[in-house]
Design a protein around this motif. Structure first.
Motif, short mmCIF file in Angstrom:
data_model
loop_
_atom_site.label_atom_id
_atom_site.label_comp_id
_atom_site.label_asym_id
_atom_site.label_seq_id
_atom_site.Cartn_x
_atom_site.Cartn_y
_atom_site.Cartn_z
N UNK A 21 39.86 53.78 4.90
CA UNK A 21 39.70 55.11 5.50
C UNK A 21 38.26 55.57 5.53
N UNK A 22 37.47 55.15 4.55
CA UNK A 22 36.05 55.52 4.55
C UNK A 22 35.32 54.88 5.72
N UNK A 23 35.77 53.69 6.13
CA UNK A 23 35.16 53.03 7.27
C UNK A 23 35.69 53.61 8.57
N UNK A 24 37.02 53.70 8.70
CA UNK A 24 37.53 54.11 10.02
C UNK A 24 37.39 55.59 10.32
N UNK A 25 37.00 56.39 9.31
CA UNK A 25 36.60 57.76 9.61
C UNK A 25 35.09 57.92 9.69
N UNK A 72 35.71 44.35 9.46
CA UNK A 72 35.10 43.51 8.43
C UNK A 72 33.58 43.67 8.43
N UNK A 73 32.98 43.59 9.59
CA UNK A 73 31.53 43.70 9.71
C UNK A 73 31.09 44.72 10.75
N UNK A 74 32.02 45.48 11.27
CA UNK A 74 31.72 46.51 12.27
C UNK A 74 32.07 47.87 11.70
N UNK A 75 31.11 48.79 11.62
CA UNK A 75 31.40 50.12 11.08
C UNK A 75 32.35 50.90 11.98
N UNK A 76 32.81 52.03 11.47
CA UNK A 76 33.60 52.96 12.24
C UNK A 76 32.71 53.91 13.01
N UNK A 77 33.33 54.92 13.59
CA UNK A 77 34.74 55.24 13.41
C UNK A 77 35.67 54.37 14.24
N UNK A 78 36.94 54.34 13.81
CA UNK A 78 37.98 53.70 14.61
C UNK A 78 38.45 54.70 15.67
N UNK A 105 40.64 50.33 17.73
CA UNK A 105 39.44 49.51 17.90
C UNK A 105 38.30 50.16 17.11
N UNK A 106 37.31 49.34 16.73
CA UNK A 106 36.13 49.84 16.03
C UNK A 106 35.07 50.22 17.05
N UNK A 107 34.43 51.37 16.86
CA UNK A 107 33.44 51.84 17.84
C UNK A 107 32.01 51.75 17.33
N UNK A 108 31.82 51.32 16.07
CA UNK A 108 30.47 51.24 15.53
C UNK A 108 29.74 50.00 15.99
N UNK A 109 28.50 49.89 15.53
CA UNK A 109 27.63 48.76 15.88
C UNK A 109 27.29 48.01 14.58
N UNK A 110 27.56 46.70 14.51
CA UNK A 110 27.25 45.96 13.28
C UNK A 110 25.82 46.13 12.81
N UNK A 111 24.89 46.37 13.73
CA UNK A 111 23.49 46.54 13.35
C UNK A 111 23.28 47.80 12.51
N UNK A 112 24.23 48.74 12.58
CA UNK A 112 24.09 49.99 11.84
C UNK A 112 24.31 49.82 10.34
N UNK A 113 24.74 48.65 9.91
CA UNK A 113 24.86 48.41 8.47
C UNK A 113 23.50 48.58 7.78
N UNK A 114 22.44 48.23 8.49
CA UNK A 114 21.10 48.35 7.91
C UNK A 114 20.74 49.79 7.60
N UNK A 115 21.36 50.72 8.31
CA UNK A 115 21.11 52.14 8.07
C UNK A 115 22.09 52.73 7.06
N UNK A 116 22.91 51.88 6.43
CA UNK A 116 23.81 52.36 5.38
C UNK A 116 25.23 52.61 5.83
#
Length: 395
Positions: free
Chosen positions: A241-245, A285-291, A306-317
């Motif tokens: 839930x922390x990821x998909x929200x 798994x490697x793609x941030x949210x939100x769902x 579906x996941x709407x985030x960008x995997x590159x955004x992991x670098x920003x936390x």
């Protein structure tokens, strides 16, 4: 039916007959079980939380009787999604002496019509329905009626053709569990088919299920509810839930986990406390949210995420499931150095990539009935069995 069982009698629905609820609210139409106490509910105005905590996952009526027939009047609140196929009615499971014996549904009730495109909801009132179980063995027995895990249920009246009496507190250990909609039981076939219920029955232990769909968000009021709830065993499943929200970033996540565990420990300083990381979920798994709802699938009558985030955004936390697993393992490892009753379970041991290939998540997010069974069986084996963290031998 004997002559002593030709007369129906009403039994008051009292707190002594209910297990798995933390609060009971008397409404104009019945008795509404809540899985969060009033104080917690007052601290959050989220309609999603209000809906799911009032869905009685793990809540059941438990009593002893010689009755051969039992009736229960309820007022369910069913959900319908505009443009999606009709949802099945909530299922009630009947257990006699801890064994699943029968199942039934209640027709009627209110309907909450949800329009995902506009984000609006309309409540359409309906009548009280009656649940009837007959042909019960004519002997003294323990009867359990598990309420639907995904359907708000107001209890109106209970009748039987022989007296009903409460069951004294069980000598079984009480297992308090908190998690997301997967823990609540989304897409399970029935209330005893949710993975926590299945694991609890196999263990066997008494379940208090605080699986809250969309709402396993490290909320302080949930931690305080767990702190104040008597329990012999506690588990918290953290992550999806922390990821998909897309609720928080890595900087906030670690302190929030520590704070949640600290609060639980205030009321349960030495109780076995197990932290469970997320199950495999390919979209996050490697793609941030939100769902988000897959509107293309919705147009064809399918409910999918579906996941709407960008995997590159992991670098920003931004959080992903793989990031959360790493952080939870680290946090538990460090805390366990001074808390020997704290444990960790990798969610991939319950449902991993190989399982997803065999039993894929139908909507990309929630397990189906067969997968709930597999997860429940594995949890019972890994955690309650052998030298598992909740094993009696370990205690």
């Amino acid at each position: 039916m004997t002559s002593t069982q030709n007369t129906w009698t009403s039994a008051p629905i009292t707190p002594e007959l209910l297990r798995g609820a933390l609060d009971l609210e008397r409404t104009e139409r019945g008795l509404l079980p809540h899985r969060l106490p009033a104080r917690a509910r007052a601290q959050c105005a989220d309609p999603q939380l209000a809906m799911v905590e009032a869905q009685p996952s793990g809540v059941r009526l438990v009593f002893r009787t010689r009755a051969t027939a039992v009736e229960l009047d309820t007022l369910p609140t069913k959900r319908a999604y505009v443009g999606a196929p009709p949802r099945p009615d909530g299922v009630y499971d009947l257990l006699i002496d801890h064994r699943l014996t029968d199942q039934a549904v209640v027709t009627g009730g209110d309907t909450l019509v949800i329009d995902l495109a506009t984000g609006t909801a309309e409540n359409r009132p309906g009548p009280v329905g009656t649940l009837s179980f007959t042909g019960l063995p004519e002997r003294a027995k323990q009867v359990e009626i598990w309420l639907p895990h995904n359907e708000t249920t107001q209890l109106v009246a209970l009748r039987s053709n022989a007296p009903i009496e409460p069951v004294p507190n069980s000598d079984r250990r009480v297992w308090l569990h908190h998690g997301s909609s997967i823990s609540q039981g989304s897409d399970a076939a029935s209330p005893t088919g949710t993975w926590p219920a299945r694991a609890a029955i196999l263990a066997p232990v008494e379940l208090v299920n605080l699986g809250l769909g969309g709402s396993a968000l490290l909320d302080p009021f949930t931690a305080r509810a767990m702190r104040d709830t008597p329990a012999d065993l506690i588990s918290v499943k953290i992550g999806i839930n922390l990821v998909n929200t897309d609720l928080m970033r890595l900087r906030a996540f670690g302190p929030a986990v520590h704070g949640f565990l600290d609060t639980v420990r205030e009321g349960h300083p030495t109780t076995p406390l197990l932290v469970v990381s997320p199950l495999h979920c390919a979209i996050h798994e490697d793609t941030p949210g939100p769902a988000a709802f897959d509107t293309g699938a919705l147009s064809t009558g399918q409910l999918r995420f579906r996941a709407t985030g960008n995997p590159a955004e992991r670098a920003a936390g931004k959080l992903t499931l793989s990031v959360i697993r790493e952080e939870l393992a680290r946090i538990v490892r460090e805390r366990a150095a001074h808390d020997p009753n704290l444990g960790y379970l990798d969610g991939l041991d319950l449902y991993g990539e190989a399982d997803a290939a065999e039993l894929p998540l139908p909507d990309q997010l929630h397990p189906d009935a067969a997968t709930h069974q597999r997860i429940g069986d594995r949890f019972a084996d890994l955690v309650f069995g052998g030298d598992g963290f909740f094993a009696v031998e370990r205690a």
